[in-house]
Design an enzyme around this catalytic site. Sequence first.
Site, short mmCIF file in Angstrom:
data_model
loop_
_atom_site.label_atom_id
_atom_site.label_comp_id
_atom_site.label_asym_id
_atom_site.label_seq_id
_atom_site.Cartn_x
_atom_site.Cartn_y
_atom_site.Cartn_z
N GLY A 26 21.33 -16.46 10.54
CA GLY A 26 19.97 -16.70 10.06
C GLY A 26 19.92 -16.51 8.56
O GLY A 26 20.72 -15.77 7.98
N GLN B 177 16.42 -14.82 0.43
CA GLN B 177 17.85 -14.54 0.25
C GLN B 177 18.52 -15.56 -0.67
O GLN B 177 19.65 -15.33 -1.10
CB GLN B 177 18.56 -14.50 1.60
CG GLN B 177 18.13 -13.34 2.47
CD GLN B 177 18.86 -13.36 3.78
OE1 GLN B 177 18.44 -14.02 4.73
NE2 GLN B 177 19.98 -12.64 3.83
N CYS C 5 23.93 -8.38 7.34
CA CYS C 5 23.05 -9.21 6.53
C CYS C 5 23.83 -9.79 5.36
O CYS C 5 24.60 -9.08 4.72
CB CYS C 5 21.89 -8.35 6.02
SG CYS C 5 20.69 -9.25 5.01
N LEU C 6 23.61 -11.07 5.10
CA LEU C 6 24.30 -11.71 3.97
C LEU C 6 23.92 -11.06 2.64
O LEU C 6 24.71 -11.07 1.71
CB LEU C 6 23.97 -13.21 3.94
CG LEU C 6 24.43 -14.02 5.15
CD1 LEU C 6 23.92 -15.45 5.06
CD2 LEU C 6 25.94 -13.97 5.30
N HIS D 107 14.69 -9.63 12.25
CA HIS D 107 15.48 -9.39 11.05
C HIS D 107 15.05 -10.35 9.93
O HIS D 107 14.83 -9.94 8.79
CB HIS D 107 16.97 -9.56 11.38
CG HIS D 107 17.88 -9.38 10.22
ND1 HIS D 107 18.65 -8.26 10.06
CD2 HIS D 107 18.15 -10.17 9.15
CE1 HIS D 107 19.36 -8.37 8.93
NE2 HIS D 107 19.07 -9.53 8.37
N GLU D 108 14.93 -11.64 10.27
CA GLU D 108 14.61 -12.64 9.25
C GLU D 108 13.16 -12.53 8.77
O GLU D 108 12.88 -12.68 7.58
CB GLU D 108 14.91 -14.05 9.76
CG GLU D 108 16.38 -14.30 10.10
CD GLU D 108 17.36 -13.99 8.97
OE1 GLU D 108 16.98 -14.07 7.79
OE2 GLU D 108 18.52 -13.65 9.28
N HIS E 115 12.74 -10.05 6.13
CA HIS E 115 13.04 -10.56 4.79
C HIS E 115 11.80 -11.18 4.15
O HIS E 115 11.57 -11.02 2.95
CB HIS E 115 14.16 -11.60 4.82
CG HIS E 115 15.53 -11.03 4.86
ND1 HIS E 115 16.05 -10.23 3.87
CD2 HIS E 115 16.51 -11.16 5.79
CE1 HIS E 115 17.28 -9.89 4.18
NE2 HIS E 115 17.59 -10.43 5.35
#
Length: 186
Positions: free
Chosen positions: A45, A50, A99-100, A141-142, A145
Amino acid sequence: MTYPIYVYGMPVLRKRAADIDKDDNKLNQLVEDMYETLYHADGVGLAAPQIGKSVRLIVVDGTTIENGDDLDLKDFKKAFINAYIIEEEGDEWDFNEGCLSLPNIREDVRRKSRIRLQYYDQDFNFHDEYLDGIRARILQHEVDHLNGVLFTDRLQPLKKRLLNGKLRDISKGIAEVDYEIIFPKK
């Protein structure tokens, strides 16, 4: 176009993202670019903050996960526009998240097992649906963000303190990754 990933310490990751206008003529290209960035970084995702864009856009592709069929992700590829979690319910469960924007950090995070999510798809059709299990987890999670929250914010204080050195390194651009990152310049 592949975007660099903004990492821990970048202010855009702590801002509440703005809604996207239905008439945004750059939306389809941004969705396409976000998928390309997601695949390049080997993610599941990706939220627009991000990549430095403070707008409420998420792309998810669970079809790339090994054992995705077992996790009910074989057809879980979608863009979520102006996504909001309306409610969370069910038992809380721990799941190991990464996480990226926090490269090489993985921790168990406790979240509810079911969410009600309202969003628009890429054609700007409105959806109000429930998601369970790993699908709910990915969206929690997304959406975090989009609200300026990182998964490390959900950890117990001791776990967070133990990560301070790694987080400091990431904010200085010290991270071994196979994708381009943007970190705070001091």
